[in-house]
Scaffold this motif. Structure first.
Motif, PDB file in Angstrom:
ATOM      1  N   LYS A 276      13.673   4.470   1.623  1.00  0.00           N
ATOM      2  CA  LYS A 276      12.666   5.530   1.520  1.00  0.00           C
ATOM      3  C   LYS A 276      11.614   5.162   0.469  1.00  0.00           C
ATOM      4  CE  LYS A 276      12.008  10.422   0.588  1.00  0.00           C
ATOM      5  NZ  LYS A 276      12.610  11.685   0.184  1.00  0.00           N
ATOM      6  N   ALA A 277      12.069   4.621  -0.661  1.00  0.00           N
ATOM      7  CA  ALA A 277      11.122   4.216  -1.711  1.00  0.00           C
ATOM      8  C   ALA A 277      10.203   3.108  -1.203  1.00  0.00           C
ATOM      9  CB  ALA A 277      11.885   3.745  -2.948  1.00  0.00           C
ATOM     10  N   ALA A 278      10.770   2.136  -0.516  1.00  0.00           N
ATOM     11  CA  ALA A 278       9.964   1.039   0.027  1.00  0.00           C
ATOM     12  C   ALA A 278       8.951   1.576   1.030  1.00  0.00           C
ATOM     13  CB  ALA A 278      10.865   0.000   0.681  1.00  0.00           C
ATOM     14  N   ASP A 279       9.379   2.513   1.859  1.00  0.00           N
ATOM     15  CA  ASP A 279       8.492   3.098   2.861  1.00  0.00           C
ATOM     16  C   ASP A 279       7.332   3.844   2.198  1.00  0.00           C
ATOM     17  OD1 ASP A 279       8.132   3.465   5.739  1.00  0.00           O
ATOM     18  OD2 ASP A 279       8.441   5.599   5.315  1.00  0.00           O
ATOM     19  N   MET A 280       7.624   4.618   1.173  1.00  0.00           N
ATOM     20  CA  MET A 280       6.576   5.370   0.470  1.00  0.00           C
ATOM     21  C   MET A 280       5.577   4.420  -0.184  1.00  0.00           C
ATOM     22  SD  MET A 280       8.905   8.393  -1.181  1.00  0.00           S
ATOM     23  CE  MET A 280       7.586   9.259  -2.009  1.00  0.00           C
ATOM     24  N   ALA A 281       6.084   3.382  -0.848  1.00  0.00           N
ATOM     25  CA  ALA A 281       5.203   2.428  -1.520  1.00  0.00           C
ATOM     26  C   ALA A 281       4.322   1.695  -0.513  1.00  0.00           C
ATOM     27  CB  ALA A 281       6.031   1.437  -2.338  1.00  0.00           C
ATOM     28  N   LYS A 282       4.936   1.251   0.574  1.00  0.00           N
ATOM     29  CA  LYS A 282       4.193   0.493   1.575  1.00  0.00           C
ATOM     30  C   LYS A 282       3.137   1.363   2.253  1.00  0.00           C
ATOM     31  CE  LYS A 282       5.078  -3.118   4.844  1.00  0.00           C
ATOM     32  NZ  LYS A 282       6.148  -3.925   5.417  1.00  0.00           N
ATOM     33  N   LYS A 283       3.510   2.571   2.640  1.00  0.00           N
ATOM     34  CA  LYS A 283       2.553   3.454   3.307  1.00  0.00           C
ATOM     35  C   LYS A 283       1.405   3.846   2.383  1.00  0.00           C
ATOM     36  CE  LYS A 283       5.475   5.323   6.921  1.00  0.00           C
ATOM     37  NZ  LYS A 283       6.164   6.488   7.464  1.00  0.00           N
ATOM     38  N   SER A 284       1.673   3.948   1.096  1.00  0.00           N
ATOM     39  CA  SER A 284       0.600   4.253   0.143  1.00  0.00           C
ATOM     40  C   SER A 284      -0.441   3.139   0.148  1.00  0.00           C
ATOM     41  CB  SER A 284       1.173   4.435  -1.265  1.00  0.00           C
ATOM     42  OG  SER A 284       2.026   5.546  -1.319  1.00  0.00           O
ATOM     43  N   ALA A 285       0.023   1.902   0.152  1.00  0.00           N
ATOM     44  CA  ALA A 285      -0.903   0.766   0.153  1.00  0.00           C
ATOM     45  C   ALA A 285      -1.623   0.641   1.490  1.00  0.00           C
ATOM     46  CB  ALA A 285      -0.153  -0.521  -0.166  1.00  0.00           C
ATOM     47  N   VAL A 286      -0.892   0.803   2.583  1.00  0.00           N
ATOM     48  CA  VAL A 286      -1.501   0.682   3.908  1.00  0.00           C
ATOM     49  C   VAL A 286      -2.592   1.732   4.093  1.00  0.00           C
ATOM     50  CG1 VAL A 286      -1.022   0.987   6.382  1.00  0.00           C
ATOM     51  CG2 VAL A 286       0.474  -0.435   4.981  1.00  0.00           C
ATOM     52  N   SER A 287      -2.391   2.929   3.555  1.00  0.00           N
ATOM     53  CA  SER A 287      -3.382   3.987   3.712  1.00  0.00           C
ATOM     54  C   SER A 287      -4.665   3.713   2.933  1.00  0.00           C
ATOM     55  CB  SER A 287      -2.797   5.335   3.269  1.00  0.00           C
ATOM     56  OG  SER A 287      -2.621   5.375   1.864  1.00  0.00           O
ATOM     57  N   ALA A 288      -4.590   2.886   1.917  1.00  0.00           N
ATOM     58  CA  ALA A 288      -5.755   2.624   1.070  1.00  0.00           C
ATOM     59  C   ALA A 288      -6.495   1.340   1.422  1.00  0.00           C
ATOM     60  CB  ALA A 288      -5.319   2.566  -0.393  1.00  0.00           C
ATOM     61  N   MET A 289      -5.811   0.407   2.059  1.00  0.00           N
ATOM     62  CA  MET A 289      -6.389  -0.918   2.283  1.00  0.00           C
ATOM     63  C   MET A 289      -6.845  -1.105   3.729  1.00  0.00           C
ATOM     64  SD  MET A 289      -6.212  -2.256  -0.695  1.00  0.00           S
ATOM     65  CE  MET A 289      -6.741  -3.906  -0.314  1.00  0.00           C
ATOM     66  N   PRO A 290      -7.802  -2.024   3.949  1.00  0.00           N
ATOM     67  CA  PRO A 290      -8.167  -2.378   5.327  1.00  0.00           C
ATOM     68  C   PRO A 290      -6.943  -2.911   6.076  1.00  0.00           C
ATOM     69  CG  PRO A 290      -9.774  -3.256   3.782  1.00  0.00           C
ATOM     70  CD  PRO A 290      -8.636  -2.716   2.962  1.00  0.00           C
ATOM     71  N   GLY A 291      -6.959  -2.774   7.384  1.00  0.00           N
ATOM     72  CA  GLY A 291      -5.797  -3.091   8.209  1.00  0.00           C
ATOM     73  C   GLY A 291      -5.343  -4.529   8.206  1.00  0.00           C
ATOM     74  N   TYR A 292      -6.198  -5.471   7.826  1.00  0.00           N
ATOM     75  CA  TYR A 292      -5.793  -6.875   7.875  1.00  0.00           C
ATOM     76  C   TYR A 292      -4.929  -7.300   6.681  1.00  0.00           C
ATOM     77  CZ  TYR A 292      -9.714  -7.810   4.692  1.00  0.00           C
ATOM     78  OH  TYR A 292     -10.590  -7.806   3.631  1.00  0.00           O
ATOM     79  N   PHE A 293      -4.744  -6.442   5.691  1.00  0.00           N
ATOM     80  CA  PHE A 293      -3.913  -6.775   4.538  1.00  0.00           C
ATOM     81  C   PHE A 293      -2.440  -6.635   4.893  1.00  0.00           C
ATOM     82  CE2 PHE A 293      -7.791  -6.411   2.209  1.00  0.00           C
ATOM     83  CZ  PHE A 293      -7.600  -7.144   1.053  1.00  0.00           C
ATOM     84  N   GLU A 294      -1.640  -7.626   4.505  1.00  0.00           N
ATOM     85  CA  GLU A 294      -0.186  -7.543   4.623  1.00  0.00           C
ATOM     86  C   GLU A 294       0.332  -6.927   3.333  1.00  0.00           C
ATOM     87  OE1 GLU A 294       1.860  -8.309   7.158  1.00  0.00           O
ATOM     88  OE2 GLU A 294       0.131  -8.848   8.399  1.00  0.00           O
ATOM     89  N   VAL A 295       1.256  -5.997   3.449  1.00  0.00           N
ATOM     90  CA  VAL A 295       1.787  -5.302   2.281  1.00  0.00           C
ATOM     91  C   VAL A 295       3.267  -5.651   2.129  1.00  0.00           C
ATOM     92  CG1 VAL A 295       2.200  -3.068   1.201  1.00  0.00           C
ATOM     93  CG2 VAL A 295       0.140  -3.418   2.582  1.00  0.00           C
ATOM     94  N   TYR A 296       3.643  -6.069   0.921  1.00  0.00           N
ATOM     95  CA  TYR A 296       5.026  -6.400   0.602  1.00  0.00           C
ATOM     96  C   TYR A 296       5.445  -5.572  -0.600  1.00  0.00           C
ATOM     97  CZ  TYR A 296       3.881 -10.373   3.542  1.00  0.00           C
ATOM     98  OH  TYR A 296       3.466 -11.153   4.580  1.00  0.00           O
ATOM     99  N   VAL A 297       6.670  -5.045  -0.552  1.00  0.00           N
ATOM    100  CA  VAL A 297       7.163  -4.193  -1.633  1.00  0.00           C
ATOM    101  C   VAL A 297       8.542  -4.667  -2.058  1.00  0.00           C
ATOM    102  CG1 VAL A 297       5.830  -2.196  -0.859  1.00  0.00           C
ATOM    103  CG2 VAL A 297       8.153  -2.503  -0.027  1.00  0.00           C
ATOM    104  N   SER A 298       8.908  -4.304  -3.287  1.00  0.00           N
ATOM    105  CA  SER A 298      10.238  -4.656  -3.781  1.00  0.00           C
ATOM    106  C   SER A 298      10.622  -3.756  -4.950  1.00  0.00           C
ATOM    107  CB  SER A 298      10.266  -6.114  -4.252  1.00  0.00           C
ATOM    108  OG  SER A 298      11.533  -6.429  -4.784  1.00  0.00           O
ATOM    109  N   ASP A 299      11.901  -3.396  -4.977  1.00  0.00           N
ATOM    110  CA  ASP A 299      12.425  -2.657  -6.120  1.00  0.00           C
ATOM    111  C   ASP A 299      13.072  -3.599  -7.135  1.00  0.00           C
ATOM    112  OD1 ASP A 299      14.647  -3.356  -4.654  1.00  0.00           O
ATOM    113  OD2 ASP A 299      15.447  -1.318  -4.481  1.00  0.00           O
ATOM    114  N   ASN A 300      12.831  -4.896  -6.983  1.00  0.00           N
ATOM    115  CA  ASN A 300      13.291  -5.887  -7.951  1.00  0.00           C
ATOM    116  C   ASN A 300      12.340  -5.850  -9.144  1.00  0.00           C
ATOM    117  OD1 ASN A 300      13.911  -8.146  -9.464  1.00  0.00           O
ATOM    118  ND2 ASN A 300      14.044  -9.526  -7.711  1.00  0.00           N
ATOM    119  N   GLU A 301      12.793  -5.234 -10.215  1.00  0.00           N
ATOM    120  CA  GLU A 301      11.928  -5.022 -11.384  1.00  0.00           C
ATOM    121  C   GLU A 301      11.467  -6.333 -12.030  1.00  0.00           C
ATOM    122  OE1 GLU A 301      13.495  -2.039 -14.059  1.00  0.00           O
ATOM    123  OE2 GLU A 301      14.441  -1.024 -12.363  1.00  0.00           O
TER     124      GLU A 301
END
Length: 185
Positions: free
Chosen positions: A121-146
């Protein structure tokens, strides 16, 4: 004898003054990095009322084909985008710290979350936040590895034209892929 002593003192004085300036420059550079990474140092818009205005432009084909317009290109302020994405994510409950890097093709987000939050759920929230702000051609990668926050931070002054840039980004992406990347649709 006096000339030799005078020249020796002059050389020592100039050398010490040069060393002192180097130390100040290093301290100034370190403070500049701290200031750049401090979110409270965000620049405010020149016209705060501008946030309430609608955005509108109108051009003719002839205006776009004019000589000066031919050299105009679309750009993205990567720092502002990273700032905006980070702030959006942190406004969600469950996130404690977020580091975001925007490159020319990718958005890398590392975060720490509280233990009660589901990793997917955290990964989904982080990824969707970035996807909503960036142009569609950007690949978004997320991680909870601090630990990846430090890797992302180490690139904050990098340029896309540096030789080792792609290798470092690919290494971080490969590490991020070991973490959940959000819910599949």
């Amino acid at each position: 004898m006096n000339k030799t002593l005078f020249l020796s003192l002059l050389i020592v004085t100039v050398t010490l003054a040069g060393c002192a300036n180097t130390d100040n420059a290093t301290e100034d550079e370190q403070q500049q990095i701290v200031d750049e990474l401090d979110p409270s140092q965000e620049n405010q818009p020149d016209n705060p009322a501008g946030d309430n205005k609608l955005g509108y432009v109108r051009y003719t084909k002839d205006q776009l084909n004019s000589d000066p317009e031919k050299y105009n290109s679309v750009t993205i302020d990567r720092t502002k985008m990273a700032n905006m994405i980070t702030r959006i994510i942190l406004r969600n409950d469950g996130f404690e710290e977020v580091a975001t890097l925007v490159t020319d093709e990718e958005v890398l987000i590392a975060y720490s979350k509280n233990e009660g939050m589901d990793s997917t759920k955290a990964a989904d929230m982080a990824k969707k936040s970035a996807v909503s702000a960036m142009p569609g051609y950007f690949e978004v990668y997320v991680s909870d590895n601090e630990l990846l926050m430090q890797d992302i931070q180490s690139l904050h002054n990098s340029s896309v034209q540096e030789n080792d840039y792609d290798n470092t980004i690919n290494r971080i992406i490969n590490e991020m892929k070991k973490s959940p990347q959000g819910m599949e649709e």
